[in-house]
Write an enzyme that holds these catalytic residues in place. Structure first.
Site, mmCIF file in Angstrom:
data_model
loop_
_atom_site.group_PDB
_atom_site.id
_atom_site.type_symbol
_atom_site.label_atom_id
_atom_site.label_comp_id
_atom_site.label_asym_id
_atom_site.label_seq_id
_atom_site.Cartn_x
_atom_site.Cartn_y
_atom_site.Cartn_z
ATOM 1 N N CYS A 50 43.924 30.397 35.814
ATOM 2 C CA CYS A 50 44.494 31.109 36.961
ATOM 3 C C CYS A 50 45.459 30.181 37.688
ATOM 4 O O CYS A 50 45.107 29.039 38.002
ATOM 5 C CB CYS A 50 43.368 31.538 37.896
ATOM 6 S SG CYS A 50 43.943 32.313 39.426
ATOM 7 N N CYS A 53 44.061 29.048 41.334
ATOM 8 C CA CYS A 53 42.958 28.115 41.599
ATOM 9 C C CYS A 53 42.578 27.243 40.403
ATOM 10 O O CYS A 53 41.650 26.463 40.484
ATOM 11 C CB CYS A 53 41.726 28.888 42.068
ATOM 12 S SG CYS A 53 41.048 29.995 40.822
ATOM 13 N N CYS A 99 40.939 37.305 39.652
ATOM 14 C CA CYS A 99 40.155 36.074 39.595
ATOM 15 C C CYS A 99 39.026 36.170 40.620
ATOM 16 O O CYS A 99 39.268 36.465 41.788
ATOM 17 C CB CYS A 99 41.058 34.879 39.887
ATOM 18 S SG CYS A 99 40.165 33.303 39.992
ATOM 19 N N CYS A 102 39.633 33.049 43.462
ATOM 20 C CA CYS A 102 40.682 33.078 44.498
ATOM 21 C C CYS A 102 41.215 34.484 44.785
ATOM 22 O O CYS A 102 41.985 34.668 45.723
ATOM 23 C CB CYS A 102 41.836 32.150 44.130
ATOM 24 S SG CYS A 102 42.859 32.711 42.757
ATOM 25 N N CYS A 122 44.354 43.744 29.898
ATOM 26 C CA CYS A 122 45.814 43.641 29.833
ATOM 27 C C CYS A 122 46.268 42.791 31.028
ATOM 28 O O CYS A 122 46.182 43.236 32.171
ATOM 29 C CB CYS A 122 46.403 45.049 29.875
ATOM 30 S SG CYS A 122 48.153 45.111 29.535
#
Length: 134
Positions: A50, A53, A99, A102, A122
């Site tokens: 991510c 984070c 996520c 975060c 996706c």
């Protein structure tokens, strides 16, 4: 995986992300399909982290070519790193994923993927950083 939830102000997000990363990851937008550099064609072994984070969210072990123009996975890299919610922005409700650490928007999950899960996560590549396996 247990990781402390990260909270950021809108100003902090804007300072750390590009305009496109902010539009997709924080404003819950979608990048264009087949965008160059979106990791759709990434074939190496490794993890997709991510950008908000640095949490590893997706593994190349679970990646497949869905033909949609976005990186697609049949499951997250590990349990508890990706959360979902219902997205009502289109005519029919969809399942949005983000996520779990975060809150950065990742994309959507659909029930038309390959075995063993039958799911197609996706994902917008602009919110990911790929790290090849060593």
């Amino acid at each position: 995986m247990t990781k402390t939830r990260i909270e950021r102000s809108d100003r902090e997000w804007r300072e750390m992300l590009t305009e496109e990363e902010y539009r997709v990851g924080i404003r819950e937008g979608t990048e264009r399909a087949f965008t160059p550099g979106n990791h759709n064609d990434e074939k190496r072994d490794g993890l997709f982290h991510c950008k908000g984070c640095d949490t590893p969210l997706w593994s190349s072990e679970h990646k497949f070519d869905s033909g949609t123009g976005w990186p697609s996975f049949w499951q997250p890299a590990s349990e508890g790193v990706v959360a979902t919610k219902t997205d009502f922005k289109m005519i029919l409700p969809r399942t949005e994923c983000h996520c779990a650490i975060c809150g950065m928007h990742q994309g959507h999950v659909f029930k038309d993927g390959p075995p063993p899960t039958g799911e197609r996560w996706c994902i917008n590549g602009v919110v990911l950083e790929f790290r090849p396996a060593e």
